[in-house]
Design a protein around this motif. Structure first.
Motif, PDB file in Angstrom:
ATOM      1  N   ASP A 175       9.986  26.384  31.167  1.00 40.19           N
ATOM      2  CA  ASP A 175      11.006  26.852  30.235  1.00 40.19           C
ATOM      3  C   ASP A 175      12.352  26.209  30.576  1.00 40.19           C
ATOM      4  O   ASP A 175      12.611  25.827  31.717  1.00 40.19           O
ATOM      5  N   LEU A 176      13.178  26.113  29.552  1.00 43.77           N
ATOM      6  CA  LEU A 176      14.458  25.405  29.682  1.00 43.77           C
ATOM      7  C   LEU A 176      15.584  26.393  29.441  1.00 43.77           C
ATOM      8  O   LEU A 176      15.495  27.209  28.516  1.00 43.77           O
ATOM      9  N   SER A 177      16.632  26.344  30.267  1.00 43.65           N
ATOM     10  CA  SER A 177      17.791  27.195  29.965  1.00 43.65           C
ATOM     11  C   SER A 177      19.075  26.396  30.103  1.00 43.65           C
ATOM     12  O   SER A 177      19.177  25.486  30.940  1.00 43.65           O
ATOM     13  N   LEU A 178      20.011  26.736  29.232  1.00 46.02           N
ATOM     14  CA  LEU A 178      21.341  26.128  29.253  1.00 46.02           C
ATOM     15  C   LEU A 178      22.348  27.259  29.362  1.00 46.02           C
ATOM     16  O   LEU A 178      22.320  28.199  28.544  1.00 46.02           O
ATOM     17  N   THR A 179      23.196  27.188  30.374  1.00 47.93           N
ATOM     18  CA  THR A 179      24.239  28.214  30.528  1.00 47.93           C
ATOM     19  C   THR A 179      25.595  27.526  30.457  1.00 47.93           C
ATOM     20  O   THR A 179      25.865  26.613  31.247  1.00 47.93           O
ATOM     21  N   SER A 180      26.411  27.970  29.514  1.00 47.94           N
ATOM     22  CA  SER A 180      27.751  27.409  29.348  1.00 47.94           C
ATOM     23  C   SER A 180      28.774  28.397  29.867  1.00 47.94           C
ATOM     24  O   SER A 180      28.682  29.590  29.567  1.00 47.94           O
ATOM     25  N   ARG A 181      29.716  27.875  30.641  1.00 48.54           N
ATOM     26  CA  ARG A 181      30.846  28.699  31.065  1.00 48.54           C
ATOM     27  C   ARG A 181      32.114  27.964  30.658  1.00 48.54           C
ATOM     28  O   ARG A 181      32.337  26.825  31.089  1.00 48.54           O
ATOM     29  N   GLU A 196      22.108  34.771  24.903  1.00 49.66           N
ATOM     30  CA  GLU A 196      23.015  35.793  25.447  1.00 49.66           C
ATOM     31  C   GLU A 196      24.435  35.330  25.186  1.00 49.66           C
ATOM     32  O   GLU A 196      24.744  34.154  25.352  1.00 49.66           O
ATOM     33  N   GLY A 197      25.283  36.264  24.791  1.00 48.69           N
ATOM     34  CA  GLY A 197      26.691  35.941  24.562  1.00 48.69           C
ATOM     35  C   GLY A 197      26.931  35.197  23.265  1.00 48.69           C
ATOM     36  O   GLY A 197      28.036  34.715  23.013  1.00 48.69           O
ATOM     37  N   LEU A 198      25.886  35.066  22.457  1.00 47.55           N
ATOM     38  CA  LEU A 198      25.973  34.291  21.209  1.00 47.55           C
ATOM     39  C   LEU A 198      25.437  35.156  20.078  1.00 47.55           C
ATOM     40  O   LEU A 198      24.218  35.277  19.920  1.00 47.55           O
ATOM     41  N   PRO A 199      26.310  35.784  19.309  1.00 50.35           N
ATOM     42  CA  PRO A 199      25.839  36.748  18.323  1.00 50.35           C
ATOM     43  C   PRO A 199      25.044  36.156  17.159  1.00 50.35           C
ATOM     44  O   PRO A 199      24.147  36.808  16.647  1.00 50.35           O
ATOM     45  N   ASP A 200      25.346  34.917  16.769  1.00 52.94           N
ATOM     46  CA  ASP A 200      24.780  34.395  15.517  1.00 52.94           C
ATOM     47  C   ASP A 200      23.652  33.389  15.787  1.00 52.94           C
ATOM     48  O   ASP A 200      23.431  32.975  16.920  1.00 52.94           O
ATOM     49  N   LEU A 217      13.290  21.278  12.920  1.00 56.82           N
ATOM     50  CA  LEU A 217      13.965  22.487  12.448  1.00 56.82           C
ATOM     51  C   LEU A 217      15.042  22.810  13.475  1.00 56.82           C
ATOM     52  O   LEU A 217      14.765  22.838  14.676  1.00 56.82           O
ATOM     53  N   CYS A 218      16.259  23.053  12.987  1.00 57.10           N
ATOM     54  CA  CYS A 218      17.315  23.502  13.899  1.00 57.10           C
ATOM     55  C   CYS A 218      17.428  25.013  13.840  1.00 57.10           C
ATOM     56  O   CYS A 218      17.571  25.587  12.750  1.00 57.10           O
ATOM     57  N   VAL A 219      17.315  25.634  14.994  1.00 56.59           N
ATOM     58  CA  VAL A 219      17.638  27.053  15.154  1.00 56.59           C
ATOM     59  C   VAL A 219      18.671  27.067  16.272  1.00 56.59           C
ATOM     60  O   VAL A 219      18.365  26.661  17.397  1.00 56.59           O
ATOM     61  N   GLU A 220      19.884  27.490  15.941  1.00 51.36           N
ATOM     62  CA  GLU A 220      21.017  27.246  16.815  1.00 51.36           C
ATOM     63  C   GLU A 220      21.727  28.533  17.217  1.00 51.36           C
ATOM     64  O   GLU A 220      22.508  29.077  16.440  1.00 51.36           O
ATOM     65  N   PRO A 221      21.430  29.053  18.417  1.00 48.78           N
ATOM     66  CA  PRO A 221      22.213  30.186  18.890  1.00 48.78           C
ATOM     67  C   PRO A 221      23.700  29.821  18.882  1.00 48.78           C
ATOM     68  O   PRO A 221      24.077  28.739  19.351  1.00 48.78           O
ATOM     69  N   ALA A 222      24.528  30.703  18.336  1.00 50.38           N
ATOM     70  CA  ALA A 222      25.905  30.300  18.041  1.00 50.38           C
ATOM     71  C   ALA A 222      26.855  31.490  18.008  1.00 50.38           C
ATOM     72  O   ALA A 222      26.429  32.645  17.916  1.00 50.38           O
ATOM     73  N   ALA A 223      28.127  31.179  18.090  1.00 52.48           N
ATOM     74  CA  ALA A 223      29.172  32.168  17.792  1.00 52.48           C
ATOM     75  C   ALA A 223      29.996  31.523  16.697  1.00 52.48           C
ATOM     76  O   ALA A 223      30.783  30.619  16.977  1.00 52.48           O
ATOM     77  N   VAL A 224      29.731  31.921  15.452  1.00 54.40           N
ATOM     78  CA  VAL A 224      30.328  31.235  14.313  1.00 54.40           C
ATOM     79  C   VAL A 224      31.234  32.166  13.510  1.00 54.40           C
ATOM     80  O   VAL A 224      32.384  31.845  13.231  1.00 54.40           O
ATOM     81  N   GLU A 225      30.702  33.329  13.167  1.00 54.91           N
ATOM     82  CA  GLU A 225      31.459  34.186  12.246  1.00 54.91           C
ATOM     83  C   GLU A 225      32.782  34.632  12.871  1.00 54.91           C
ATOM     84  O   GLU A 225      33.833  34.538  12.249  1.00 54.91           O
ATOM     85  N   LYS A 226      32.693  35.120  14.098  1.00 56.04           N
ATOM     86  CA  LYS A 226      33.923  35.564  14.779  1.00 56.04           C
ATOM     87  C   LYS A 226      34.187  34.625  15.945  1.00 56.04           C
ATOM     88  O   LYS A 226      33.432  34.618  16.925  1.00 56.04           O
ATOM     89  N   PRO A 227      35.271  33.844  15.855  1.00 52.32           N
ATOM     90  CA  PRO A 227      35.581  32.937  16.972  1.00 52.32           C
ATOM     91  C   PRO A 227      35.793  33.727  18.267  1.00 52.32           C
ATOM     92  O   PRO A 227      36.176  34.892  18.255  1.00 52.32           O
ATOM     93  N   ILE A 228      35.520  33.048  19.376  1.00 50.96           N
ATOM     94  CA  ILE A 228      35.729  33.642  20.699  1.00 50.96           C
ATOM     95  C   ILE A 228      37.164  33.321  21.117  1.00 50.96           C
ATOM     96  O   ILE A 228      37.617  32.186  20.942  1.00 50.96           O
ATOM     97  N   LYS A 241      30.816  33.189  28.847  1.00 52.05           N
ATOM     98  CA  LYS A 241      29.502  32.645  29.221  1.00 52.05           C
ATOM     99  C   LYS A 241      28.537  32.801  28.047  1.00 52.05           C
ATOM    100  O   LYS A 241      28.483  33.882  27.435  1.00 52.05           O
ATOM    101  N   GLY A 242      27.777  31.779  27.748  1.00 43.80           N
ATOM    102  CA  GLY A 242      26.784  31.847  26.670  1.00 43.80           C
ATOM    103  C   GLY A 242      25.525  31.130  27.108  1.00 43.80           C
ATOM    104  O   GLY A 242      25.590  29.999  27.611  1.00 43.80           O
TER     105      GLY A 242
END
Ligand code: BG6
Length: 318
Positions: A148-154, A243-247, A273-284, A293-294
């Motif tokens: 499994d692959l994970s990406l953690t952004s800080r 995690e940390g990504l509502p959209d 197919l793109c499925v993109e965990p994101a924070a789009v509607e409400k900016p951080i 962290k996301g």
């Protein structure tokens, strides 16, 4: 050791699980190796994952055969979209040269994970003219024992003038699929979404699962932390956790848009197919000194997958 700059010699990554490969034209990459043929390739340009292979060595991410070299963003893999807003589409992080972060602040790790790399991006003078905010963006990419692959952004606001900043963010993940017409997405049914094709108007999804028959460009709001992409022909299910990504953005350009895109084959829409965990509607928004962290988690499991059962461990172990 300080973080390497883009011009420093290749860092000596001393681990049997990591390899640093030098290539001309901003194409240096780091390869993470797991059990059997599992691997992940990360290009320093864009801090972008460009390959993720399972233990049979099969590619799980889509990369266009027409992808263009730097300084253009690279079509496929997992581009990092940051900081979006009134800037170039999807922000500039995906077409900047990232550096290896030799000394990242501690991040809780699963001791079973041996193959990981930390990257860092800081704004250049030119970036600051375009987006006048100082930041440190740390990205950890890890390949788990099971492939499994994970990406953690800080992302940290390092402004010294007391100013907060706001941004939107996405892990623009391109999944490789056998045939888009045979693919189903579960977990987003009944969710509200903004339709990018209808001026971001808000709708509610109907039906049991999402299937694809034409162009789709939707931002699902307050999407669940787990979404499944079920590929019948490949007998494979991707489980996407966030995690940390509502959209979650779901995108497929379909035939007309595919033809209009210079860096995308006319028929390639059938196999991605793109499925993109994101924070789009409400900016951080981050105040100086604050960090966000996301996290994105991806696993690919055989489709003995039962509908509605989104726990990958259950999928694997019955
Ligand atoms: O061509 P780009 O900039 O990589 O964007 C591709 C697509 O990315 C998706 O995330 C957007 O919702 C679409 O509107 C966009 O077309």
């Amino acid at each position: 050791m300080a973080a390497a700059t883009p011009h420093s010699p290749p860092p000596q990554l001393s681990s049997p699980f990591l390899e640093y490969i030098t290539a001309p034209g901003g194409l240096d990459k780091v390869v993470l190796r797991g059990r059997r043929s599992c691997s992940v390739e990360i290009r320093l340009f864009g801090g972008q994952v460009t390959s993720w292979k399972n233990d049979h060595g099969e590619e799980l991410l889509f990369v266009s055969s027409k992808a263009i070299k730097p300084p253009k963003p690279f079509r496929g893999g997992i581009p990092i979209c940051f900081p979006q807003g009134n800037l170039e589409q999807h922000g500039f992080a995906r077409n900047r040269l990232w550096a290896i972060d030799d000394n990242p602040p501690p991040l809780p790790v699963n001791p079973a994970i041996k193959a990981f790399v930390d990257l860092i991006l800081k704004p250049s003078e030119d970036d600051l003219k375009m987006w006048p905010h100082s930041f440190e963006f740390r990205l950890r990419i890890a390949l788990g024992a099971g492939g499994d692959l994970s990406l953690t952004s800080r992302i940290r606001n390092t402004n010294t003038d007391g100013r907060p900043f706001s941004y939107t963010f996405a892990y623009h993940t391109y999944f490789s699929v056998s045939d888009i017409s045979e693919v189903r997405v579960e977990g987003l049914e009944t969710m509200d979404y903004l339709d990018n094709m209808k001026g971001k108007e808000r709708f509610t999804e109907q039906g049991d699962a999402i299937v694809f028959e034409s162009e789709v460009d939707k931002v699902y709001l307050a999407a669940p932390s787990k979404v499944a992409i079920i590929d019948h022909d490949m007998r494979r299910t991707f489980v996407v956790t966030k995690e940390g990504l509502p959209d979650a953005v779901v995108w497929n350009p379909w035939d007309k848009k595919a033809k209009a895109m210079q860096d995308f084959g006319d028929l390639e829409y059938k196999h991605m197919l793109c499925v993109e965990p994101a924070a789009v509607e409400k900016p951080i928004t981050l105040k100086p000194g604050e960090e966000w962290k996301g996290r994105l988690g991806l696993s690919a499991v055989p489709s003995s997958y039962c509908s509605g059962q989104l726990d990958p461990l259950k999928v694997l172990h019955g």
